[in-house]
Design an enzyme around this catalytic site. Structure first.
Site, PDB file in Angstrom:
ATOM      1  N   LYS A   9      -8.183   0.735  -5.003  1.00 42.74           N
ATOM      2  CA  LYS A   9      -9.343   0.135  -4.334  1.00 42.74           C
ATOM      3  C   LYS A   9     -10.654   0.833  -4.672  1.00 42.74           C
ATOM      4  O   LYS A   9     -10.693   2.058  -4.785  1.00 42.74           O
ATOM      5  CB  LYS A   9      -9.182   0.254  -2.818  1.00 42.74           C
ATOM      6  CG  LYS A   9      -8.115  -0.621  -2.221  1.00 42.74           C
ATOM      7  CD  LYS A   9      -8.106  -0.395  -0.718  1.00 42.74           C
ATOM      8  CE  LYS A   9      -6.890  -0.980  -0.067  1.00 42.74           C
ATOM      9  NZ  LYS A   9      -6.767  -2.419  -0.229  1.00 42.74           N
TER      10      LYS A   9
ATOM     11  N   SER B 169      -0.022  -0.842   6.329  1.00 41.71           N
ATOM     12  CA  SER B 169       0.354  -0.128   7.548  1.00 41.71           C
ATOM     13  C   SER B 169       1.662  -0.650   8.126  1.00 41.71           C
ATOM     14  O   SER B 169       2.470   0.120   8.654  1.00 41.71           O
ATOM     15  CB  SER B 169      -0.755  -0.301   8.588  1.00 41.71           C
ATOM     16  OG  SER B 169      -2.019  -0.255   7.977  1.00 41.71           O
TER      17      SER B 169
ATOM     18  N   ASP C  36       0.865  -1.188   0.000  1.00 35.40           N
ATOM     19  CA  ASP C  36       0.000   0.000   0.000  1.00 35.40           C
ATOM     20  C   ASP C  36       0.894   1.228   0.000  1.00 35.40           C
ATOM     21  O   ASP C  36       1.821   1.316   0.819  1.00 35.40           O
ATOM     22  CB  ASP C  36      -0.830   0.068   1.288  1.00 35.40           C
ATOM     23  CG  ASP C  36      -1.979  -0.920   1.318  1.00 35.40           C
ATOM     24  OD1 ASP C  36      -2.191  -1.633   0.331  1.00 35.40           O
ATOM     25  OD2 ASP C  36      -2.665  -0.962   2.356  1.00 35.40           O
TER      26      ASP C  36
END
Ligand code: 5RP
EC number: 4.3.3.6
Length: 292
Positions: free
Chosen positions: A79, A234, A22
């Site tokens: 997304k 994360s 990400d």
């Protein structure tokens, strides 16, 4: 359309053994590419921030997605909210390489997932178990990722979902053929796909792990449990040293069965993200429960 689906499924096979990271801006996308990521997922906030900030999480700004597409040569994913047909049309128009119909964003539709066969672009979808994975594949997903509990830095749900999936696949391979239709009914899974998994002993598409992976050892653990690659968000960009951790997670994913390499890549990479015990998260804030 079926030819397209076969092509998309084969395309996803090329990501096997890799890490998809990400990223929220060009600088992070470059860190990911340099660390050896096989693809990046462009999104405005990593799941830990989505969780912290609350509110409605939607598709990212196309400007940010375009900037990332221009900055890297590896595939760029993005997304959409579950069931958001128009967000998916927009991402297809942007020519992203994959769309993730993701429970990490706030669902747009609480009853229906996208008909992914209506699009040319390949889709990846989350699943907690085999039935959910086969429903998404039935709708046209070219790639599955177990959901885990994104943004927690806690791998326990990712482990639970992968173990569930692998145990269900193993059980199907021993099941007498006359039991398969009842299995399909009870798990809400398309019968033909149930038969295919029973015959082949694996999902008909590539299966990655996601949600809560925060260390090189976590990534290797998911691979040892049967994952074919990992998504990390994360865990990298909420750690003390994202560059070192990104490289270490890539190496650990590739050498997941070699404890001496794992020991070497785990040392001196700075502090991991703090993480949350699952007990701290009320049921209504569990992202993995979104979708069906
Ligand atoms: O949503 C994702 C996949 O669609 C994320 O890539 C993944 O779940 C990230 O989770 P985490 O931030 O816990 O690494």
């Amino acid at each position: 359309m079926d030819e397209r689906l076969t092509l998309n499924k084969n395309l996803a096979q090329m990501l096997k053994g890799g890490v998809i990271m990400d990223v929220t801006n060009v600088a992070q996308a470059k860190i990911a590419q340099e660390a050896g990521a096989v693809a990046v997922m462009a999104l405005e906030r990593v799941p830990a921030d989505i969780r912290k900030q609350g509110g409605v999480a939607r598709m990212s700004d196309p400007k940010m997605i375009r900037e990332i597409q221009e900055a890297v040569t590896i595939p760029v994913m993005a997304k959409v909210r579950i069931g958001h047909i128009v967000e998916a049309q927009i991402l297809e128009a942007l020519a992203v390489d994959y769309i993730d119909e993701s429970e990490v964003l706030t669902p747009a539709d609480d009853a229906y997932h996208l008909d992914k066969r209506a699009f040319k672009v390949p889709f990846v979808c989350g699943a907690r178990n085999l039935g959910e994975a086969l429903r998404r594949i039935g709708e046209g997903a070219s790639m599955i990722r177990t959901k885990g509990e994104a943004g927690t830095g806690n791998v326990v749900e990712a482990v639970r979902h992968m173990r569930t999936m692998m145990a269900e696949i193993r059980a199907l391979t021993h099941m007498p053929s006359e039991e398969l239709m009842t299995y399909a009914k009870e798990h809400g899974a398309p019968y033909e796909l149930v038969c295919q998994v029973a015959r082949e002993g694996k999902l008909p598409v590539v299966n990655f792990a996601a949600g809560g992976i925060a260390t090189p050892a976590d990534a290797a653990l998911m691979m040892q449990l049967g994952s074919e690659g990992v998504f990390v968000g994360s865990g990298i960009f909420k750690s003390a040293d994202p560059e070192k951790r990104a490289r270490a997670i890539v190496k650990a994913t590739a050498f997941y069965n070699d404890p001496s390499v794992l020991a070497q890549v785990s040392q001196g990479i700075g502090e991991a993200m703090k993480g949350k015990d699952l007990g701290e998260i009320p049921p209504e804030e569990r992202l993995a429960e979104r979708g069906w």
